[in-house]
Design an enzyme around this catalytic site. Structure first.
Site, PDB file in Angstrom:
ATOM      1  N   LYS A   1       0.876  -1.175   0.000  1.00 22.09           N
ATOM      2  CA  LYS A   1       0.000   0.000   0.000  1.00 22.09           C
ATOM      3  C   LYS A   1       0.914   1.226   0.000  1.00 22.09           C
ATOM      4  O   LYS A   1       1.884   1.273   0.761  1.00 22.09           O
ATOM      5  CB  LYS A   1      -0.811  -0.065   1.306  1.00 22.09           C
ATOM      6  CG  LYS A   1      -1.948   0.889   1.393  1.00 22.09           C
ATOM      7  CD  LYS A   1      -2.810   0.513   2.589  1.00 22.09           C
ATOM      8  CE  LYS A   1      -3.075   1.729   3.432  1.00 22.09           C
ATOM      9  NZ  LYS A   1      -3.929   1.476   4.574  1.00 22.09           N
TER      10      LYS A   1
ATOM     11  N   HIS B   1      -0.096   4.489   0.438  1.00 24.04           N
ATOM     12  CA  HIS B   1      -0.622   5.649   1.161  1.00 24.04           C
ATOM     13  C   HIS B   1      -0.848   5.223   2.614  1.00 24.04           C
ATOM     14  O   HIS B   1      -0.612   4.060   2.956  1.00 24.04           O
ATOM     15  CB  HIS B   1      -1.922   6.135   0.519  1.00 24.04           C
ATOM     16  CG  HIS B   1      -2.989   5.083   0.515  1.00 24.04           C
ATOM     17  ND1 HIS B   1      -3.038   4.077  -0.425  1.00 24.04           N
ATOM     18  CD2 HIS B   1      -4.017   4.856   1.360  1.00 24.04           C
ATOM     19  CE1 HIS B   1      -4.060   3.296  -0.168  1.00 24.04           C
ATOM     20  NE2 HIS B   1      -4.675   3.726   0.912  1.00 24.04           N
TER      21      HIS B   1
END
Ligand code: OMP
Length: 215
Positions: A103, A105
């Site tokens: 991921k 973010h």
């Protein structure tokens, strides 16, 4: 066979986790049985499952610092094991899992939960040829942690690349214990003791003589 091992086989049958028939494995082998841990799909089943993993781990006496559940199936398994270790054995152990895709973010990365530090005990469903678990080991090493061992539901006791089982190869390559709650031999013993499912039992024995290892 210990009581929790029999309980585990019965639980697997009740939830159709353990099925008999004809199944193509990841390795390409055609197996007369299949263990689908994803079918432990209710609160009662998961609670019982966590207790079985916890008992197996405590019985082994293994020392570790963090539990790791590899995505996807290992995640709930490691979570319920962490709960059972706390509830039944008074052991509050850190718990972590990974994402399949990083991921980029928020908190970012592939690892979620407790930091992956020290000796890591991996919780997973099944080892046949050992491909899936080797990927997890690479992830632990790249995080700078070390592998303490692997706890799985079922050890299929099948040959890996050579004459040894995939599990024996892993144990030797990494110098760690790999412990199954049950092994294929326990399922055969269980069926034999019950005296039913003669056809499945015969097929299991034939498969074992073709792909199995003795220990
Ligand atoms: P290896 O990577 O060959 O060790 O196979 C382990 C994986 O095979 C498991 O994580 C499952 O995805 C799958 N599997 C089962 O879930 N149950 C079985 O009884 C057999 C297999 C398999 O395909 O070998």
């Amino acid at each position: 066979m210990e009581a929790y091992q029999k309980e585990f086989i019965e639980l697997a049958q009740d939830y159709e986790v353990l099925k008999f028939g004809e199944f193509t494995l990841k390795s390409g082998r055609i197996s007369p049985y299949f263990f689908n841990a994803g079918a432990f799909a209710s609160g009662r089943a998961l609670a019982a499952l966590g207790r079985c993993y916890a008992r197996r781990i405590v019985a082994s006496g293994i020392e570790f610092d963090v539990l790791l559940g590899p995505a996807y199936k290992g995640i709930p398994l490691a979570a319920v094991t962490a709960v059972a270790l706390a509830d039944e054995h008074g052991m509050d152990v850190p718990f972590a899992y990974n994402r399949k895709e990083a991921k980029n973010h928020g908190e970012g990365g592939v690892l979620v939960g407790a930091p992956l530090e020290g000796r890591v005990l991996v919780i997973d469903d099944v080892i046949t040829a050992g491909t899936a678990v080797r990927e997890v080991i690479a992830m632990i090493e790249s995080a700078g942690a070390s592998l303490a061992g692997v706890a799985i539901g079922l050890d299929r006791q099948e040959r890996g690349k050579g004459e040894q089982s995939a599990i024996q190869e892993l144990e030797q390559a990494y110098g760690i214990p790999v412990m199954g709650i049950v092994q294929m031999g326990h399922i055969i013993d269980y069926l034999e003791a019950r005296g039913d499912r003669a056809e499945a039992l015969e097929a299991m024995k034939k498969y074992r003589s073709q792909y199995g290892v003795s220990a």
